[in-house]
Design an enzyme around this catalytic site. Structure first.
Site, mmCIF file in Angstrom:
data_model
loop_
_atom_site.group_PDB
_atom_site.id
_atom_site.type_symbol
_atom_site.label_atom_id
_atom_site.label_comp_id
_atom_site.label_asym_id
_atom_site.label_seq_id
_atom_site.Cartn_x
_atom_site.Cartn_y
_atom_site.Cartn_z
ATOM 1 N N SER A 1 -8.324 6.454 9.062
ATOM 2 C CA SER A 1 -8.801 6.308 10.467
ATOM 3 C C SER A 1 -7.744 7.016 11.475
ATOM 4 O O SER A 1 -8.236 7.674 12.414
ATOM 5 C CB SER A 1 -9.093 4.957 10.816
ATOM 6 O OG SER A 1 -9.963 4.580 10.179
ATOM 7 N N SER B 1 -0.671 8.446 9.682
ATOM 8 C CA SER B 1 0.752 8.140 9.448
ATOM 9 C C SER B 1 1.570 9.280 9.115
ATOM 10 O O SER B 1 1.137 9.705 8.161
ATOM 11 C CB SER B 1 0.784 6.907 8.686
ATOM 12 O OG SER B 1 0.995 5.621 9.259
ATOM 13 N N GLU C 1 0.552 -1.206 0.013
ATOM 14 C CA GLU C 1 -0.079 -0.225 -0.027
ATOM 15 C C GLU C 1 0.760 1.171 -0.077
ATOM 16 O O GLU C 1 0.638 2.157 -0.859
ATOM 17 C CB GLU C 1 -0.882 -0.168 1.091
ATOM 18 C CG GLU C 1 -2.150 0.927 1.184
ATOM 19 C CD GLU C 1 -3.183 0.683 2.211
ATOM 20 O OE1 GLU C 1 -3.147 -0.646 2.605
ATOM 21 O OE2 GLU C 1 -4.074 1.231 2.372
ATOM 22 N N ARG D 1 8.567 5.728 8.460
ATOM 23 C CA ARG D 1 7.569 6.255 9.275
ATOM 24 C C ARG D 1 7.969 6.736 10.392
ATOM 25 O O ARG D 1 8.985 6.201 11.328
ATOM 26 C CB ARG D 1 6.537 5.210 9.710
ATOM 27 C CG ARG D 1 5.446 5.693 10.251
ATOM 28 C CD ARG D 1 4.386 4.446 10.871
ATOM 29 N NE ARG D 1 3.126 4.658 11.242
ATOM 30 C CZ ARG D 1 2.805 4.981 12.294
ATOM 31 N NH1 ARG D 1 3.899 5.373 13.164
ATOM 32 N NH2 ARG D 1 1.356 5.600 12.898
#
Lengths: 397, 397
Positions: free
Chosen positions: A215, A218, A158, A230
C-alpha cells in the site's frame, strides 16, 4: 383408532430419540476424534510448511523431504495444480534441492475459513501442531486455526522472513532475477523492452536496495541475509494507485486498472515539457515529450474530464506512481553504495506493465547507471522465510 | 411638404458627412499622435521596468530613480495601491536603495489586453520603447505590445532572471528569508509553527538548493548569482495538485482548494501506520500516526467517497504533494553539499498552509538537520532579474 394413533406417536418418539441419540453420539465421536487428532498427535510436521497471509493473498510453501511424511496431504497437493477456484500451486516455481523439493501454493485470503474447514474435514491437520506464519494474517487468523484445527500459528517477523527468503532464492536459483533492457516507454502501450536474466554471484550480492511496494513503499538497504535497515519510503504506493483509480475511474480492482493502463494514453492527462515551452527545453536537455506535470492538463481545462478516458487516467496514475518510486529509489541507492535496486511487493502482480515502467524510471533517473531487477518467485519470500525458520539446514546448502 | 422633407434630408446628410468627417479626422489625428509617440519618442525609460508574465499572474517592478522621469505614469502608479479589480501594488514590499526605490506591482495575465489598452489611452507609453520581460508571456504577448503601443518586449531568460533577482534580494534585504520552527503539522488544521526570520551572510549564501514549484517542480543547485544547474525535478507539482483537486472535488481554482485544505482531515482518506499495524511500527521507529499510503483508505472501501468531504481530499492531496516534494528536495540537497533549501513558485501563493507543510516535510525527512526557507518577495524575482538587466549599477551596491 385412538390406540393406533398413540402407538404411532410412541414409535415416532422412539425413532426421534434414536436418531438424535445417534447424531449426538456421532458428534461426540467426531469431537473426540478431533480432540484425539489435536491433543494426541504423535508427530508435528508443521515445520515442513511456511505461510504468509496478507490482506489479499495468502501463500504457502511446502517442503517435500519424504512423500510418506505427510501421506494423503502430500498426495492431495500433488494430484492437481488447482484446488477449487481460489487456490493453486505454481508448478513451474518448484525448487529441487539436494534434500528435498519446495512447492509453492497461493490462495485468496478471503477464502481462508473455507480452506481451514476443508483441512478439518479431511483430517489433514493430524500431523501438524505448529506452523510458522508471517504477514498480518498470522495475528488475524490465529484464533481460527487454533479453534478449528488446533494448529498454532507461530508468528514470524514479516521483513526478516522477506529478506531471508529472498536471499535464499537469490543464492539457489541462478535465473531468479531479471531486468528489462533497452526499455522504451511511451505515453501509450506496453513499450519495448528486452527481458534479460541477471545472475549476480553470491559473493557480490550484498549490499543491495530492496523496494517493497505494498500500500505504501518501504526502501531497505540489505547488507546480509539477516541484516537490513529501512533507509527510506514513500506514501505514494500501491494504495495510492488503487485509491485514486477507484475515485477517478470505473475500475474497482487493482487488476482491472492495471490492464486498462496498457491501452490508456497519459498525454491527454499530463502536461509535457512541450506543452509548456512549445518544444524541447534545450537549456536543461529536456525533450518536448518529457513529463513535466502529472495531471497538469486537468488543471487548465474548464471541464477537465472531457476527452479523457478512464484508461488514460489509469495510465497517467501508473506513470506518476512508478516514476516517483523510481526517483526516490534511485536517490536512496546513491546514498547506499549500490547500483542494484530490487523491486518486490503486491504492486508488481497481474502484468508486466508496472515492472517495465519501474525499469524505465530507474534507467531514466540514473541515466542508465543503475538497474531495476525483479524476481520470478515474487510474492513467496515471506512464506519461504517462515519455512526456513525450522529448516536451517537448507541455508547451509 | 415634399420640399420640407427634401431639405431635412439634405441637412441630415450634411450633418452625417460632417460628423463622419470629424470622426475620421480625429481617428487620423489620434493615429498620427500614436505614430508620433511610437516613432518619435525622444527617450526610452523602459529600462526602469522589469516584467514577468506567467500563465496566471503577471508581475511588474518599477525602479523610481527620479519621479520626474516618468511624470504622469509615476504619479498614476503612486496615487493608489489598487488599479481596477485585477491589478495592485504591494506597498509593503517596496525596496529603498541608495539610488532609487523599487516598486512591486501584480496583475492578472488574463487582463493584460485591457492593461495595454489603458496604457495606450493614457499615452503612458510615450517614453517607453523597449521593456525587458521574462516568462512565457514575453513570447505570447510580444505582438500585442508591438502592435498597440509600439513597445518591444526584450525577452530575458526565465531562470537566469529568477536566480539574479533572488540573489539581489537576498543580499539587500536582511529580513527577506523566513522559516518555520517547531512545526507540528497534523492531519487537520493549520498546525503550530513559529515563523522566524533567517539572515544568511552574503559570504555564506552559496551554494543553496532552490526548489521552484510551478505546474511541475525544478530543483536547482545555485552556486552564484549567475551560476546554477538543474539537479532534479518531479512531475508531482502544483499542476498535479490543481488537476487532481478539480477532478476529485468541487473546487475549481487553486485558491479555493488551498483554503479548503486547512479545514480538511486527511485521515479519512489516507492510510496510516496505525491503520496497517494496529499501532506503532517500533522496529523502524514509525509512530502509529505516520502517513503510510496516500489515498490508501480509498482503495479498501466499496464506496470510497462515502464519509469523505471535498475538504479532506484537498488536504490529503496537499500533504501528498508537499511531503513528496520535501523528500525529493531533501535527497537532492544531500548530494549538493548544502543544508539550506529555498522554496519559490506559484504553489506558495494564497496562504501559508503549503509553506508550513513543506517546512514540516523538510524537518521530517532530514530529522531536523535541514531547513526550508521562504521569501517575502516570493513571485517577483523574475521581474526583478529583468529589471537588473539594464541596471547593473544596482548589483554593485
Amino acid at each position: 383408532m385412538q390406540r393406533k394413533k398413540a402407538s404411532m406417536l410412541a414409535r415416532f418418539a422412539l425413532a426421534t430419540v434414536v436418531v438424535v441419540g445417534l447424531v449426538v453420539l456421532r458428534k461426540r465421536k467426531l469431537k473426540r476424534l478431533q480432540a484425539r487428532i489435536i491433543y494426541h498427535r504423535d508427530k508435528d510436521l508443521g515445520r515442513l510448511f511456511g505461510m504468509d497471509v496478507g490482506g489479499t493473498l495468502g501463500k504457502l510453501v511446502y517442503l517435500e523431504r519424504d512423500a510418506a511424511d505427510l501421506g494423503d496431504v502430500h498426495a492431495y497437493m500433488m494430484a492437481s495444480t488447482t484446488y477449487g477456484k481460489s487456490a493453486n500451486r505454481e508448478d513451474g516455481m518448484a525448487l529441487q534441492l539436494s534434500t528435498g523439493r519446495i512447492h509453492f501454493l497461493r490462495f485468496e485470503t478471503s477464502k481462508l475459513e473455507k480452506v481451514v474447514e476443508f483441512v478439518r474435514h479431511r483430517c489433514f491437520h493430524r500431523h501438524i501442531r505448529t506452523m510458522p506464519c508471517t504477514g498480518g494474517g498470522a495475528f488475524k487468523f490465529s484464533k481460527l486455526f487454533e479453534d478449528n484445527v488446533g494448529i498454532t500459528l507461530e508468528k514470524c517477523d514479516e521483513l526478516a522472513c522477506l529478506i531471508q527468503g529472498l536471499g535464499f532464492v537469490m543464492r539457489h536459483v541462478l535465473d531468479e532475477c531479471y531486468t528489462f533492457k533497452n526499455v522504451a516507454m511511451n505515453h501509450q502501450g506496453m513499450g519495448q523492452a528486452t527481458k534479460t536474466i541477471v545472475h549476480t554471484p553470491a559473493s557480490e550480492l550484498y549490499p543491495f536496495l530492496l523496494v517493497n511496494i505494498g500500500s505504501g513503499v518501504s526502501i531497505l538497504k540489505v547488507t546480509s541475509e539477516t541484516e537490513y535497515t529501512r533507509v527510506s519510503g514513500t506514501s505514494l504506493g500501491g494504495g495510492t494507485y488503487l485509491g485514486l483509480c477507484k475515485l477517478l475511474s470505473k475500475y474497482k480492482s487493482f487488476d482491472e486498472a492495471m490492464d486498462a493502463s496498457i491501452v490508456g494514453d497519459s498525454n491527454t492527462v499530463d502536461m509535457t515539457v512541450g506543452d509548456i515551452y512549445g518544444g524541447n527545453y534545450t537549456q536543461f536537455n529536456l525533450s518536448a515529450d518529457t513529463l513535466a506535470s502529472s495531471f497538469g492538463k486537468m488543471g487548465t481545462k474548464y471541464e477537465p474530464k472531457s476527452g479523457v478516458r478512464d484508461e488514460d487516467v489509469a495510465r497517467s496514475l501508473l506513470i506518476m506512481i512508478t516514476t516517483n518510486i523510481g526517483q526516490v529509489a534511485y536517490l536512496s541507492a546513491q546514498r547506499s553504495d549500490t547500483q542494484r535496486i530490487y523491486f518486490c511487493g503486491n504492486f508488481l502482480r497481474q502484468n508486466e506493465i508496472a515492472s517495465r515502467q519501474l525499469a524505465y524510471a530507474i534507467d531514466y533517473w540514473s541515466k542508465s547507471q543503475m538497474q531495476a531487477q525483479f524476481f520470478h518467485h515474487e510474492g513467496f519470500f515471506g512464506a519461504l522465510g517462515a519455512l526456513l525458520k525450522h529448516n536451517q539446514d537448507l541455508l547451509a546448502l
